[in-house]
Design a protein around this motif. Structure first.
Motif, PDB file in Angstrom:
ATOM      1  N   UNK A 282      -8.553  67.813  78.310  1.00 44.26           N
ATOM      2  CA  UNK A 282      -7.395  68.693  78.142  1.00 44.26           C
ATOM      3  C   UNK A 282      -6.428  68.182  77.087  1.00 44.26           C
ATOM      4  N   UNK A 283      -6.466  66.873  76.813  1.00 43.73           N
ATOM      5  CA  UNK A 283      -5.555  66.308  75.814  1.00 43.73           C
ATOM      6  C   UNK A 283      -6.280  65.629  74.662  1.00 43.73           C
ATOM      7  N   UNK A 284      -7.595  65.395  74.814  1.00 43.45           N
ATOM      8  CA  UNK A 284      -8.324  64.692  73.755  1.00 43.45           C
ATOM      9  C   UNK A 284      -9.164  65.610  72.881  1.00 43.45           C
ATOM     10  N   UNK A 285      -9.720  66.677  73.453  1.00 40.70           N
ATOM     11  CA  UNK A 285     -10.606  67.559  72.680  1.00 40.70           C
ATOM     12  C   UNK A 285      -9.798  68.514  71.814  1.00 40.70           C
ATOM     13  N   UNK A 286     -10.123  68.534  70.541  1.00 39.90           N
ATOM     14  CA  UNK A 286      -9.421  69.375  69.572  1.00 39.90           C
ATOM     15  C   UNK A 286     -10.333  70.527  69.162  1.00 39.90           C
ATOM     16  N   UNK A 287      -9.771  71.739  69.138  1.00 43.48           N
ATOM     17  CA  UNK A 287     -10.570  72.921  68.803  1.00 43.48           C
ATOM     18  C   UNK A 287      -9.686  73.951  68.105  1.00 43.48           C
ATOM     19  N   UNK A 288     -10.314  74.907  67.448  1.00 43.92           N
ATOM     20  CA  UNK A 288      -9.573  75.994  66.812  1.00 43.92           C
ATOM     21  C   UNK A 288      -9.229  77.031  67.876  1.00 43.92           C
ATOM     22  N   UNK A 289      -7.952  77.403  67.997  1.00 47.10           N
ATOM     23  CA  UNK A 289      -7.508  78.216  69.137  1.00 47.10           C
ATOM     24  C   UNK A 289      -7.908  79.672  69.100  1.00 47.10           C
ATOM     25  N   UNK A 290      -8.222  80.197  67.924  1.00 46.37           N
ATOM     26  CA  UNK A 290      -8.569  81.612  67.858  1.00 46.37           C
ATOM     27  C   UNK A 290      -7.371  82.506  68.149  1.00 46.37           C
ATOM     28  N   UNK A 291      -7.631  83.639  68.776  1.00 47.90           N
ATOM     29  CA  UNK A 291      -6.613  84.679  68.912  1.00 47.90           C
ATOM     30  C   UNK A 291      -5.431  84.309  69.805  1.00 47.90           C
ATOM     31  N   UNK A 292      -5.556  83.260  70.629  1.00 50.04           N
ATOM     32  CA  UNK A 292      -4.382  82.827  71.401  1.00 50.04           C
ATOM     33  C   UNK A 292      -3.264  82.396  70.461  1.00 50.04           C
ATOM     34  N   UNK A 293      -3.638  82.091  69.215  1.00 45.54           N
ATOM     35  CA  UNK A 293      -2.660  81.644  68.217  1.00 45.54           C
ATOM     36  C   UNK A 293      -1.870  82.800  67.620  1.00 45.54           C
ATOM     37  N   UNK A 294      -2.298  84.047  67.886  1.00 46.99           N
ATOM     38  CA  UNK A 294      -1.626  85.203  67.288  1.00 46.99           C
ATOM     39  C   UNK A 294      -0.185  85.361  67.757  1.00 46.99           C
ATOM     40  N   UNK A 412      -5.985  71.722  74.464  1.00 42.61           N
ATOM     41  CA  UNK A 412      -5.677  72.682  75.524  1.00 42.61           C
ATOM     42  C   UNK A 412      -4.220  72.569  75.949  1.00 42.61           C
ATOM     43  N   UNK A 413      -3.700  71.340  76.028  1.00 44.24           N
ATOM     44  CA  UNK A 413      -2.306  71.161  76.444  1.00 44.24           C
ATOM     45  C   UNK A 413      -1.341  71.752  75.424  1.00 44.24           C
ATOM     46  N   UNK A 414      -1.632  71.607  74.138  1.00 47.19           N
ATOM     47  CA  UNK A 414      -0.767  72.203  73.119  1.00 47.19           C
ATOM     48  C   UNK A 414      -0.732  73.724  73.249  1.00 47.19           C
TER      49      UNK A 414
END
Length: 575
Positions: A282-294, A412-414
């Motif tokens: 939840x705090x270590x894995x980095x990923x592209x957020x997709x549409x949640x970023x809209x 995920x936390x961000x």
């Protein structure tokens, strides 16, 4: 003639000889008991007196209500002195110890044959088992008072809590972060032992008394943590995904009520898990957020005044950005969508059109204000900052993709923190996982509340909340997240997933994040599923997890429906 010896002479010679011998003995006694007495006394003490560690009791880690998630239990160390176990008795001793301890006999036999005065057989044995062993009265077999770490929930909050090594030192998770507080301070005493290594009663003294460790109270709710773990684990298995995470967060305080990962770490058998499963994804894995970023693009557009919720966009199903043609998730004829409709239907093209009215620099600034590119500040071990490239370095297509969550990376936390900010009227509260600590004397010190930062205005936050509520309606992409009786606001996310294994984009990240009740927000729930094999849209993969976890959390926290009706939101022009 035979002469008889002179008796007087013989006696004199004998006396002289005896005097000489006795003088040697006397001199030696004077040396031993007088001149060198301290040296030999020290050597004798060295042989029979030895220091012994007095272990401190490690403190507990509890949930918000005081339920113990990690605790310390009484235990015994079992050891052998091979020098006093005869060769004829080795097999009997090894067989008995192996049966009582549930281990193989061969390693014990090897230790008995190794010689020396001390060999550890078991580090932390249940006291009843140790007593059975000692009742056998084997010479050369002994026990010491020890402690062992226990996790009643097994894998409950496993990667969050972490584990300790054989010496009791925290090696991962909160066990490592708060090791100094939890461990306390070991004591030491001197004990006298006999020829066969047995302790001589009523001898020795304490040099330093142990100081027991303090405890850590988390903000986590044990029941909600369990529900979040089960929901994300079940979905990861059902869709054949690689991993998943779920977070539950209090809107007003920033307290983390649950932080679950799948697969989760069984703390009672952590040695059997691969190292990649030891970390808190939840705090270590980095990923592209997709549409949640809209929602961030929406916030930048609304705050700049360039767009209003009712602003109308002519939206095709594709748009050219530099050398790339970017598309919506599905083909459709040109639509006239309001900006609320753009967010509710998760249109990539409509979001790009809004971002072009804002400009790269302002969009970048809004991403920064929401916490992208910096660590969330929860204090959790392994916390990552994600990736936010400087806007001046964005490529031609990246100037468009950033608007809908590709080309930036988060944890995920961000992501959960972004939606906490919107739900909280535009004020970000730094996430908190530790409610407070208790020292060895039992004095509780609460943690400082999370820092509060105004990110966007209340009006903007309210307008975005309305758009997110429309996204969960029958017209939106997140209708599977709807909860009967409650007003729910949320957003789907489906992003292509960068994977080092294929050295490029392969697979998807499916996300849903939202809050409830929408008009009086109390809880944020996020669900993210990595690389699902049976479907990939956030609305179908992650939204059902959100619904299960949020429903359970609302009931667990006794949060009632507000009883209000959502306002009508116009999705398309002319409606």
């Amino acid at each position: 003639m035979l002469r008889l010896g002179n008796p007087g002479r013989r006696i004199s010679v004998g006396l002289i000889g005896m005097t000489f011998v006795l003088s040697i003995f006397a001199g030696r006694l004077i040396q031993l008991q007088g001149l060198d007495s301290k040296v030999y006394t020290a050597k004798a003490a060295e042989q029979r007196v030895r220091p012994e560690k007095l272990p401190a009791r490690r403190g507990a880690i509890t949930d918000a209500d005081g339920h113990e998630l990690a605790l310390t239990l009484e235990a015994r160390e079992i050891f052998i002195d091979p020098s006093v176990v005869s060769a004829a008795k080795r097999d009997q001793v090894a067989t008995a110890l192996a049966a009582e301890l549930g281990v193989q006999k061969e390693p014990i036999m090897a230790k008995l044959a190794a010689g020396g005065r001390y060999q550890q057989v078991a580090a932390a044995v249940d006291p009843t088992v140790a007593q059975r062993i000692m009742d056998r009265d084997f010479k050369g077999v002994g026990s010491k008072h020890r402690y062992r770490r226990d996790y009643p929930g097994g894998d409950l909050a496993g990667t969050l809590l972490g584990f300790v090594g054989s010496d009791g030192t925290g090696l991962s998770g909160l066990e490592s972060t708060y090791n100094k507080l939890l461990a306390g301070r070991d004591g030491e005493q001197f004990v006298e032992t006999g020829l066969e290594g047995q302790r001589i009663p009523m001898t020795g003294g304490t040099l330093k008394a142990p100081v027991d460790g303090g405890s850590v109270r988390l903000t986590v709710n044990r029941d909600i943590q369990w529900a979040a773990q089960k929901a994300i684990a079940d979905q990861v298995k059902a869709v054949g995904a690689r991993t998943g995470s779920a977070i539950v967060m209090d809107v007003q305080t920033g307290h983390l009520l649950a932080m679950a990962n799948a697969p989760e770490l069984d703390l009672k058998n952590w040695q059997k898990a691969p190292p990649e499963d030891w970390v808190n994804r939840s705090v270590t894995d980095v990923f592209e957020p997709g549409s949640t970023n809209k929602v961030i693009t929406a916030a930048a557009a609304l705050e700049s005044g360039a767009v209003r919720p009712e602003s109308v966009f002519s939206v095709r199903d594709n748009i050219r950005c530099a050398d790339q043609v970017l598309r919506d998730s599905h083909p459709h004829p040109m639509e006239r969508l309001t900006f609320s409709g753009v967010v509710a239907t998760s249109s990539n093209v409509g979001t790009i059109l809004a971002a072009q009215k804002v400009g790269d620099e302002k969009l970048y600034g809004m991403l920064q204000r929401f916490g992208f590119g910096v660590k969330p500040g929860s204090g959790l071990p392994g916390e990552e900052a994600g990736l936010l490239p400087d806007w001046r370095n964005w490529s031609g297509s990246q100037r468009c993709t950033v608007a809908y969550g590709q080309g930036v990376s988060v944890t995920a936390l961000q992501t959960a923190s972004v939606y906490q900010t919107i739900a909280n009227g535009g004020t970000r509260v730094t996430p908190r996982i530790v409610a407070g600590t208790t020292n060895g004397e039992g004095v509780f010190t609460p943690s400082a509340p999370g820092a509060r930062t105004r990110v966007i205005g209340e009006r903007t936050a309210k307008e975005i909340a309305g758009m997110l509520e429309a996204a969960v309606s029958t017209d939106g992409t997140g209708n599977l997240a709807a909860i009967d009786g409650y007003r729910v606001a949320g957003k789907t996310g489906t992003a292509m997933r960068y994977d080092t294994r294929c050295q490029g984009y392969c697979g998807y990240t499916s996300t849903f994040v939202g809050f409830a009740p929408a008009d009086k927000p109390r809880l944020v729930v996020l669900a993210v599923v990595q690389d699902p094999q049976k479907g990939h849209y956030g609305g179908e993969i992650a939204a059902p997890v959100f619904k299960k976890v949020m429903t359970f959390a609302l009931k667990s926290k006794k949060i009632p429906p507000t009883g209000t009706r959502p306002p009508a939101v116009r999705i398309r022009a002319g409606e």
